[in-house]
Design a protein around this motif. Structure first.
Motif, PDB file in Angstrom:
ATOM      1  N   LYS A 148       0.222  -1.348  -3.034  1.00  0.00           N
ATOM      2  CA  LYS A 148       1.082  -2.415  -3.888  1.00  0.00           C
ATOM      3  C   LYS A 148       2.352  -1.491  -4.079  1.00  0.00           C
ATOM      4  O   LYS A 148       3.567  -1.873  -3.975  1.00  0.00           O
ATOM      5  CB  LYS A 148       0.552  -2.763  -4.952  1.00  0.00           C
ATOM      6  N   LYS A 149       2.291  -0.381  -4.595  1.00  0.00           N
ATOM      7  CA  LYS A 149       3.365   0.450  -4.981  1.00  0.00           C
ATOM      8  C   LYS A 149       4.214   1.045  -3.940  1.00  0.00           C
ATOM      9  O   LYS A 149       5.225   1.252  -3.901  1.00  0.00           O
ATOM     10  CB  LYS A 149       2.874   1.808  -5.866  1.00  0.00           C
ATOM     11  N   GLY A 180      -3.190 -10.444   2.237  1.00  0.00           N
ATOM     12  CA  GLY A 180      -1.947 -10.940   2.517  1.00  0.00           C
ATOM     13  C   GLY A 180      -1.814 -11.822   3.563  1.00  0.00           C
ATOM     14  O   GLY A 180      -0.913 -12.249   4.102  1.00  0.00           O
ATOM     15  N   SER A 197      -1.105   3.471  -4.703  1.00  0.00           N
ATOM     16  CA  SER A 197      -1.620   2.286  -4.277  1.00  0.00           C
ATOM     17  C   SER A 197      -0.696   1.697  -3.062  1.00  0.00           C
ATOM     18  O   SER A 197       0.489   1.782  -3.111  1.00  0.00           O
ATOM     19  CB  SER A 197      -1.718   1.316  -5.131  1.00  0.00           C
ATOM     20  N   ARG A 212       3.224  -2.234   0.632  1.00  0.00           N
ATOM     21  CA  ARG A 212       2.773  -2.596   2.045  1.00  0.00           C
ATOM     22  C   ARG A 212       2.085  -3.996   2.205  1.00  0.00           C
ATOM     23  O   ARG A 212       2.136  -4.568   1.183  1.00  0.00           O
ATOM     24  CB  ARG A 212       1.512  -1.666   2.337  1.00  0.00           C
ATOM     25  N   LEU A 243      -6.044  -5.092   4.447  1.00  0.00           N
ATOM     26  CA  LEU A 243      -5.234  -5.280   2.992  1.00  0.00           C
ATOM     27  C   LEU A 243      -4.950  -6.976   2.885  1.00  0.00           C
ATOM     28  O   LEU A 243      -4.780  -7.644   3.995  1.00  0.00           O
ATOM     29  CB  LEU A 243      -3.818  -4.658   3.027  1.00  0.00           C
ATOM     30  N   PRO A 266      -7.643  -6.030  -2.172  1.00  0.00           N
ATOM     31  CA  PRO A 266      -6.328  -6.247  -3.114  1.00  0.00           C
ATOM     32  C   PRO A 266      -5.612  -4.841  -2.739  1.00  0.00           C
ATOM     33  O   PRO A 266      -6.163  -3.650  -2.600  1.00  0.00           O
ATOM     34  CB  PRO A 266      -6.924  -6.431  -4.515  1.00  0.00           C
ATOM     35  N   LYS A 267      -4.233  -5.065  -2.804  1.00  0.00           N
ATOM     36  CA  LYS A 267      -3.217  -3.927  -2.375  1.00  0.00           C
ATOM     37  C   LYS A 267      -3.286  -2.810  -3.759  1.00  0.00           C
ATOM     38  O   LYS A 267      -3.228  -1.632  -3.444  1.00  0.00           O
ATOM     39  CB  LYS A 267      -1.920  -4.390  -2.225  1.00  0.00           C
ATOM     40  N   THR A 268      -3.855  -3.264  -4.859  1.00  0.00           N
ATOM     41  CA  THR A 268      -4.031  -2.440  -5.942  1.00  0.00           C
ATOM     42  C   THR A 268      -5.326  -1.355  -5.847  1.00  0.00           C
ATOM     43  O   THR A 268      -5.492  -0.546  -6.529  1.00  0.00           O
ATOM     44  CB  THR A 268      -3.996  -3.131  -7.250  1.00  0.00           C
TER      45      THR A 268
END
Length: 63
Positions: free
Chosen positions: A59-60, A11, A57, A63, A9, A47-49
């Protein structure tokens, strides 16, 4: 020629990714007896998405 492909992921810092490349190369060199120059490491940051777990995802999931 060992080829290591890692997907993680997004980041993490550039320093952490560099450390990962160094450590994967060292371990592969030790375990397989390969020369450092022959080892290839590719790190793909997703991307987290674009990363889902259980239909949600990353992102939601925060993480």
């Amino acid at each position: 020629m060992p080829f290591i492909h890692i997907e993680i992921l997004e980041g993490r810092s550039e320093e952490k990714i560099e450390e990962l490349i160094v450590e994967l190369t060292k371990t592969t060199e030790q375990v397989l007896g390969s020369s450092k120059q022959s080892i290839r490491v590719i790190v793909n940051e997703i991307p987290k998405t674009h990363w889902g777990m259980g239909g949600i995802s990353a992102k939601k999931l925060g993480r």
